[in-house]
Scaffold this motif. Structure first.
Motif, mmCIF file in Angstrom:
data_model
loop_
_atom_site.group_PDB
_atom_site.id
_atom_site.type_symbol
_atom_site.label_atom_id
_atom_site.label_comp_id
_atom_site.label_asym_id
_atom_site.label_seq_id
_atom_site.Cartn_x
_atom_site.Cartn_y
_atom_site.Cartn_z
ATOM 1 N N THR A 104 0.766 -1.249 -0.155
ATOM 2 C CA THR A 104 -0.047 -0.059 0.040
ATOM 3 C C THR A 104 0.821 1.176 0.045
ATOM 4 O OG1 THR A 104 -0.163 -0.171 2.251
ATOM 5 C CG2 THR A 104 -1.909 -1.095 1.121
ATOM 6 N N THR A 105 2.033 1.035 -0.092
ATOM 7 C CA THR A 105 2.863 2.298 -0.135
ATOM 8 C C THR A 105 3.965 2.355 -1.446
ATOM 9 O OG1 THR A 105 4.695 1.346 1.088
ATOM 10 C CG2 THR A 105 2.835 2.279 2.386
ATOM 11 N N VAL A 106 4.590 3.434 -1.521
ATOM 12 C CA VAL A 106 5.569 3.322 -2.497
ATOM 13 C C VAL A 106 6.726 3.374 -1.844
ATOM 14 C CG1 VAL A 106 6.331 4.715 -4.525
ATOM 15 C CG2 VAL A 106 4.136 4.426 -4.062
ATOM 16 N N SER A 107 7.627 2.612 -2.571
ATOM 17 C CA SER A 107 9.453 2.713 -2.255
ATOM 18 C C SER A 107 9.963 3.523 -3.337
ATOM 19 C CB SER A 107 9.808 1.226 -2.372
ATOM 20 O OG SER A 107 11.338 1.052 -2.292
ATOM 21 N N TRP A 108 10.521 4.652 -2.837
ATOM 22 C CA TRP A 108 11.015 5.573 -3.767
ATOM 23 C C TRP A 108 12.561 5.295 -4.042
ATOM 24 C CZ3 TRP A 108 7.524 8.144 -6.429
ATOM 25 C CH2 TRP A 108 6.313 8.366 -5.799
ATOM 26 N N ASP A 109 12.898 4.702 -5.214
ATOM 27 C CA ASP A 109 14.073 4.263 -5.486
ATOM 28 C C ASP A 109 15.244 5.290 -6.086
ATOM 29 O OD1 ASP A 109 12.476 1.180 -6.645
ATOM 30 O OD2 ASP A 109 13.243 1.805 -4.662
ATOM 31 N N TYR A 110 14.577 6.133 -6.859
ATOM 32 C CA TYR A 110 15.422 6.901 -7.472
ATOM 33 C C TYR A 110 15.010 8.611 -7.110
ATOM 34 C CZ TYR A 110 16.677 2.844 -9.990
ATOM 35 O OH TYR A 110 17.127 1.467 -10.311
ATOM 36 N N TRP A 111 16.161 9.416 -7.170
ATOM 37 C CA TRP A 111 15.684 10.769 -6.819
ATOM 38 C C TRP A 111 16.483 11.547 -7.801
ATOM 39 C CZ3 TRP A 111 12.419 12.128 -2.973
ATOM 40 C CH2 TRP A 111 12.056 11.157 -2.235
ATOM 41 N N GLY A 112 16.011 12.880 -8.072
ATOM 42 C CA GLY A 112 16.677 13.888 -8.910
ATOM 43 C C GLY A 112 17.537 14.932 -7.860
ATOM 44 N N GLN A 113 18.058 15.740 -8.255
ATOM 45 C CA GLN A 113 18.910 16.711 -7.622
ATOM 46 C C GLN A 113 18.146 17.831 -7.016
ATOM 47 O OE1 GLN A 113 22.296 16.130 -6.594
ATOM 48 N NE2 GLN A 113 21.570 14.212 -7.376
ATOM 49 N N GLY A 114 16.987 18.074 -7.820
ATOM 50 C CA GLY A 114 16.013 19.365 -7.365
ATOM 51 C C GLY A 114 16.114 20.386 -7.980
ATOM 52 N N THR A 115 15.313 21.287 -8.002
ATOM 53 C CA THR A 115 14.891 22.644 -8.913
ATOM 54 C C THR A 115 14.492 23.528 -7.549
ATOM 55 O OG1 THR A 115 14.368 23.952 -10.680
ATOM 56 C CG2 THR A 115 12.721 22.171 -9.797
ATOM 57 N N GLN A 116 14.892 24.716 -7.520
ATOM 58 C CA GLN A 116 14.410 25.638 -6.484
ATOM 59 C C GLN A 116 13.432 26.420 -6.977
ATOM 60 O OE1 GLN A 116 15.755 26.210 -3.252
ATOM 61 N NE2 GLN A 116 14.132 27.403 -2.884
ATOM 62 N N VAL A 117 12.360 26.701 -6.238
ATOM 63 C CA VAL A 117 11.238 27.329 -6.316
ATOM 64 C C VAL A 117 11.316 28.303 -5.136
ATOM 65 C CG1 VAL A 117 8.663 27.540 -6.432
ATOM 66 C CG2 VAL A 117 9.941 25.528 -7.620
#
Length: 121
Positions: A104-117
């Protein structure tokens, strides 16, 4: 392996709009649940929104419901976050993530570096 690159961040006045993009490498983009997260200064990372592999199902944090829209284009290996009616409290580093549903959950495997807002009042 999936590589994620965010873009579209910037400085905007309160009430304005921005559209974030997350471009993914590889041929397996369509098999991943995709999501957006953010980390504001001095705070922990928090969930913003997620979209199913087909794009037919979405979920949002209460703080962004009715203002943000998540979508994806599997043909372009890209996910989007349309942000309207922005508030100063939306100021944060926004990350995209790719994951798989585990029960019932999500395993977050990959991430980006981010963008600033940054939203000015």
């Amino acid at each position: 392996q999936v590589q994620l690159v965010e873009s579209g961040g910037g400085l905007v006045q309160a009430g304005g709009s921005l559209r974030l993009s997350c471009a993914a490498s590889g041929r397996t983009f369509g098999t991943y649940t995709m999501g957006w997260f953010r980390r504001a200064p001095g705070k922990e990372r928090e969930f913003v929104a997620r979209v199913s592999t087909s794009g037919s199902s979405t979920r949002y944090a209460d703080s962004v419901k009715g203002r943000f829209t998540i979508s994806r284009d599997n043909a372009k290996n890209t996910m989007y976050l349309q942000m309207n009616s922005l508030k100063p409290e939306d100021t944060a580093l926004y990350y995209c993530a790719a994951g798989r549903v585990v029960i019932t959950t999500v395993s977050w495997d990959y991430w980006g570096q981010g963008t600033q807002v940054t939203v000015s009042s």
